[in-house]
Scaffold this active site. Structure first.
Site, PDB file in Angstrom:
ATOM      1  N   ARG A 197      35.481  42.657  34.801  1.00  0.00           N
ATOM      2  CA  ARG A 197      36.020  43.708  35.665  1.00  0.00           C
ATOM      3  C   ARG A 197      36.586  44.838  34.815  1.00  0.00           C
ATOM      4  O   ARG A 197      37.655  44.704  34.212  1.00  0.00           O
ATOM      5  CB  ARG A 197      37.103  43.152  36.600  1.00  0.00           C
ATOM      6  CG  ARG A 197      37.695  44.226  37.508  1.00  0.00           C
ATOM      7  CD  ARG A 197      38.422  43.676  38.714  1.00  0.00           C
ATOM      8  NE  ARG A 197      39.677  43.033  38.417  1.00  0.00           N
ATOM      9  CZ  ARG A 197      40.581  42.679  39.342  1.00  0.00           C
ATOM     10  NH1 ARG A 197      40.328  42.923  40.629  1.00  0.00           N
ATOM     11  NH2 ARG A 197      41.695  42.079  39.007  1.00  0.00           N
ATOM     12  N   ASP A 211      49.777  40.314  39.624  1.00  0.00           N
ATOM     13  CA  ASP A 211      49.203  41.355  38.794  1.00  0.00           C
ATOM     14  C   ASP A 211      49.698  42.700  39.304  1.00  0.00           C
ATOM     15  O   ASP A 211      50.656  42.761  40.081  1.00  0.00           O
ATOM     16  CB  ASP A 211      47.675  41.253  38.722  1.00  0.00           C
ATOM     17  CG  ASP A 211      46.984  41.548  40.055  1.00  0.00           C
ATOM     18  OD1 ASP A 211      47.655  41.997  41.014  1.00  0.00           O
ATOM     19  OD2 ASP A 211      45.757  41.325  40.137  1.00  0.00           O
TER      20      ASP A 211
END
Length: 537
Positions: A167, A456
């Site tokens: 990613r 996150d």
């Protein structure tokens, strides 16, 4: 800081050259990244300008809806996406995590079918993390990675490893340590997404193909089918550049913004030669809803984060649309991440986490998802058990279709949650978690265990965005306190007064950044942008 000028590529390396950085920042790789920048940077900037226009339209009272100009694409039942590439047919359990060496080895040894190698929200974008992560991936693909912890524990790869889906950073982020300059001496930061994608693809695409897999990517923060089209053009250019067949790359798009929820089918269509599926990026999706409707009145004010579950109506509408859309077009529908994680020192916490994850994965598998995310190796067997119970020996359930009509725009954007409220505890949690996550991020740790949840950047975004919205909406807590800047400032002071400090902590900087993005008059689109510019550039 030492700055190295690559004369041929006209790229200035404005960051320290750490150990083995020269193996990633080669002349050939930098020239490839330069070509990506020259070809696609104008389109990237245009995409960001379209985002700003969309936000202005919503602020002026506009509403999201399915696009009338792409109705033909949605109504054409004949087209399908490329689908799974080699090593991606069975994605029932995917583990997510950053790309430091220890986490890379743990993810590769987790037993999951796929590893989301995250250079985005779970990686703090320090220069060492950006290039160190590329080194970790390079070594893992070639099975040369190892790691020795400070306590002497040695880590090495096991025999069987998952398929890697990398990613890169979203379109909105830059990379200030690589600067492209022109003949006049002017320079500009390069795109973080093109740097992450370009370095990984250039060094590893052919090695992955030789192993019977391929260069696969998760695409973050996408807001429209035009942004997906841009990625498709990047992929086609990259395949031609290194000489691999068109369609070798496979992408899975995170549907983690409310604009993208209305363009799922068009996103698949634009990426159809390179697309494997969509993912329900639940936490950033909640952040996107708050961001886009932040000044639209009481009906768009969300309650405490703990009450925004995957079973509330607007989240159910979003996930059911995603599954049906994917399966109609031959794409994988990948579920999201339950943030609960075990604590090996606390059996009660571990038991609660296991129960929460088990319930979450049971719901997803029964709802038709083809796979799901977990954030910890100990959760892999639980996710497998729930998906095995539904899939059995089948690699996926793409053939499952309900033929239900698409949820209406009203169903996707009606945010009412029965018996919900904003509490003093909710305010405090947002302040405490937001500050603690930012402090971790500033120290270079982008995946942080906080209160037995794996967090996150999306967590900090939700936390500060809710505070910003609650203040401007004049929300009163269920205890009777009006949420104002003064009220939140007092909560920040109390939280910090009770915070356990340690040498070299970054709490002072974290409080300053949190205060800026939660209490500032102007809403900042992404807290990571000013955070990066101030502390990492």
């Amino acid at each position: 800081m030492n700055a190295l000028l690559h004369t041929e590529s006209k790229i200035l390396i404005a960051g320290e050259m750490g150990e083995r950085f020269d193996e990633i920042l080669t002349d050939d790789a930098l020239e490839f990244v330069r070509q990506l920048h020259i070809c696609f940077e104008p389109d990237r900037r245009e995409a960001l300008a379209r985002r700003a226009m969309s936000r202005r339209r919503i602020k002026s009272g506009g509403r999201f809806t399915y696009l009338p100009e792409t109705r033909d694409i949605r109504e054409d039942s004949s087209w399908r996406v490329a689908g799974a590439g080699p090593g991606l047919h069975d994605r029932r359990v995917e583990i997510t995590g950053p790309t430091d060496r220890k986490m890379t080895i743990n993810a590769m040894n987790s037993g999951a079918r796929v590893w989301l190698a995250d250079q985005e929200d779970a990686t703090s974008p320090t220069w060492n993390n950006v290039i160190g992560g590329q080194i970790s991936l390079y070594d893992a693909i070639r099975r040369t990675i190892d790691f020795v912890a400070p306590d002497g524990r040695a880590y090495a790869l096991g025999e069987k490893t998952p398929t890697i889906v990398m990613r890169p950073r979203g379109w909105h982020l830059g990379e200030s340590h690589l600067r492209l300059y022109d003949d006049s001496g002017e320079s500009m930061s390069m795109s973080g997404s093109l740097v992450d994608f370009g370095l990984y693809f250039f060094h590893n695409a052919k090695a992955l193909i030789e192993q019977g897999r391929g260069p696969y990517f998760y695409l973050a923060k996408t807001e429209s089918h035009l942004e997906a089209r841009l990625w498709d053009e990047v992929f086609s250019f990259a395949e031609t550049y290194v000489g691999i067949p068109h369609g070798t790359i496979r992408a899975t798009v995170l549907i983690e913004t409310i604009p993208a929820a209305f363009e799922m089918e068009e996103i698949l269509y634009e990426l159809r030669d390179h697309c494997a599926g969509l993912n329900a990026g639940r936490w950033d999706y909640i952040f996107s809803i708050i961001k886009n409707f932040r000044d639209q009145g009481d009906e768009f004010v969300l309650p405490d984060r703990s009450q925004i579950t995957m079973t509330v109506p607007f989240m159910r509408a979003y996930t059911s649309l995603l599954v049906e859309t994917c399966h109609r077009r031959g794409a994988h529908a990948i579920g999201g991440m339950s943030a609960f994680i075990p604590n090996r020192r606390d059996p009660e916490v571990t038991a609660r986490a296991m129960d929460q994850v088990r319930s979450d994965k049971k719901r997803e598998s029964n709802d038709g998802f083809d796979g799901t995310w977990v954030a910890h190796p100990d959760l892999v067997p639980i996710a497998f058990a729930e998906f095995d119970a539904v899939l059995g020996s089948r690699p996926n359930q793409i053939d499952r279709l309900t033929h239900a009509p698409a949820p209406s725009a009203q169903e996707l954007t009606s945010l009412a949650i029965a018996d919900s409220f904003v509490s003093a505890s909710g305010v405090r949690t947002n302040v405490s978690v937001g500050i603690r996550y930012i402090e971790s991020w500033l120290r270079g740790v982008g995946a942080a265990a906080i209160d037995n949840l794996m967090e996150d950047a999306a967590t900090a975004e939700i936390s500060r965005s809710q505070i910003w919205q609650w203040i401007r909406a004049g929300v009163t807590t269920k205890e009777g306190d009006r949420i104002t800047e003064e009220y939140v400032s007092s909560v920040i002071a109390r939280v910090m007064n009770e915070m356990e400090r340690f040498p070299e902590d970054r709490f002072d900087d974290a409080v300053a950044l949190f205060t800026r993005v939660a209490l500032g008059e102007k809403f900042v689109a992404f807290l990571t942008t000013p955070g990066y510019e101030e502390f990492f550039s």
